[in-house]
Structures are given as structure tokens and as C-alpha cells.
Design a protein around this motif. Structure first.
Motif, short mmCIF file in Angstrom:
data_model
loop_
_atom_site.label_atom_id
_atom_site.label_comp_id
_atom_site.label_asym_id
_atom_site.label_seq_id
_atom_site.Cartn_x
_atom_site.Cartn_y
_atom_site.Cartn_z
N VAL A 1 1.86 2.02 6.52
CA VAL A 1 1.42 1.63 5.18
C VAL A 1 1.74 2.46 4.32
O VAL A 1 1.41 3.65 4.40
CB VAL A 1 0.03 1.28 5.20
CG1 VAL A 1 -0.54 1.05 3.86
CG2 VAL A 1 -0.42 0.35 6.11
N ALA A 2 2.51 2.10 3.16
CA ALA A 2 3.05 2.99 2.06
C ALA A 2 2.74 2.38 0.81
O ALA A 2 2.53 1.33 0.56
CB ALA A 2 4.35 3.42 2.23
N ARG B 1 -2.39 -2.95 -3.22
CA ARG B 1 -1.20 -2.50 -3.86
C ARG B 1 0.09 -1.83 -2.80
O ARG B 1 0.73 -1.48 -3.30
CB ARG B 1 -1.56 -1.54 -5.10
CG ARG B 1 -2.31 -2.28 -5.99
CD ARG B 1 -2.80 -1.21 -7.24
NE ARG B 1 -3.59 -1.79 -8.11
CZ ARG B 1 -3.38 -2.45 -9.12
NH1 ARG B 1 -2.24 -2.70 -9.53
NH2 ARG B 1 -4.37 -3.12 -10.10
N LYS B 2 -0.57 -1.75 -1.64
CA LYS B 2 0.21 -1.13 -0.57
C LYS B 2 1.17 -2.30 -0.25
O LYS B 2 1.10 -3.36 -0.25
CB LYS B 2 -0.40 -0.70 0.46
CG LYS B 2 -1.60 0.42 -0.21
CD LYS B 2 -1.03 1.85 0.06
CE LYS B 2 -2.06 2.67 -0.20
NZ LYS B 2 -1.57 4.34 -0.40
N LYS B 3 2.30 -1.71 0.81
CA LYS B 3 3.16 -2.39 1.71
C LYS B 3 2.85 -2.21 3.08
O LYS B 3 2.81 -0.75 3.33
CB LYS B 3 4.72 -2.38 1.08
CG LYS B 3 4.74 -3.11 -0.41
CD LYS B 3 6.25 -2.72 -0.55
CE LYS B 3 6.55 -3.24 -2.06
NZ LYS B 3 7.86 -3.09 -2.38
N THR C 1 -5.16 -3.59 8.95
CA THR C 1 -3.93 -3.56 9.21
C THR C 1 -3.54 -3.65 10.87
O THR C 1 -2.57 -3.89 11.24
CB THR C 1 -3.33 -2.19 8.49
OG1 THR C 1 -3.98 -1.12 9.16
CG2 THR C 1 -3.18 -2.64 7.22
N ILE D 1 -6.61 -2.21 0.12
CA ILE D 1 -5.05 -1.73 0.01
C ILE D 1 -4.23 -2.55 -0.77
O ILE D 1 -2.98 -2.97 -0.17
CB ILE D 1 -4.50 -1.14 1.03
CG1 ILE D 1 -4.55 -2.07 2.19
CG2 ILE D 1 -5.24 0.27 1.59
CD1 ILE D 1 -3.67 -1.68 3.34
N GLU E 1 4.35 -7.13 1.59
CA GLU E 1 3.38 -6.72 0.32
C GLU E 1 2.03 -7.26 0.82
O GLU E 1 1.74 -8.41 1.06
CB GLU E 1 3.78 -7.25 -0.99
CG GLU E 1 5.05 -6.54 -1.47
CD GLU E 1 5.33 -6.93 -2.86
OE1 GLU E 1 4.50 -7.06 -3.53
OE2 GLU E 1 6.55 -7.11 -3.10
#
Ligand code: ZN
Length: 64
Positions: free
Chosen positions: A63-64, A10-12, A41, A8, A27
Motif C-alpha cells: 500500500v502506497a 487516497r492510497k493505492k 487490505t 486510506i 486506487e
């Protein structure tokens, strides 16, 4: 959702301290520079230290 960081990039990840409600957003691309990209995570959450009250692992995350 639990994912390895490398899945992931590109996720935050936003971690909310359960003690003081302080929120830190990372990030994932930056996290991978300082921890192993194979960490999940969930593992990040368990090791996260609140920069405000220094509580370790007592938090929730999104996580978004
Ligand atoms: Zn805190």
C-alpha cells in the motif's frame, strides 16, 4: 500494514501474483466503489483474483 479501505482512501494498493508475478494496482477510492469500505487490505488480498492466471488469494501486496 492492514487498514480498512475507508481509512486510506487516497492510497493505492498494488497486488503481485505469487504464481505469475503479474502486478495490478488499484486506487483504494475505486476499490470502495466495488467492495465494502470496511473491508481491510488483508481481506482484499485474500479475495483478489489474478487477471492473468486466475490464481485466487496467492499474492502479496503493498500500500502506497
Ligand atoms: Zn497470476
Amino acid at each position: 500494514m492492514t487498514a480498512m479501505l475507508k481509512e486510506i482512501p487516497r492510497k493505492k494498493m498494488s497486488i503481485t501474483c505469487a504464481v505469475c508475478q503479474h502486478v495490478v494496482t488499484h486506487e483504494v477510492a475505486n476499490l470502495m466503489l466495488v467492495v465494502d469500505e470496511n473491508m481491510t487490505t488483508h481481506e482484499i488480498r485474500q479475495q483478489a483474483t489474478c487477471p492473468k492466471c486466475k490464481a485466487v488469494g496467492d499474492n502479496t501486496y503493498t500500500v502506497a
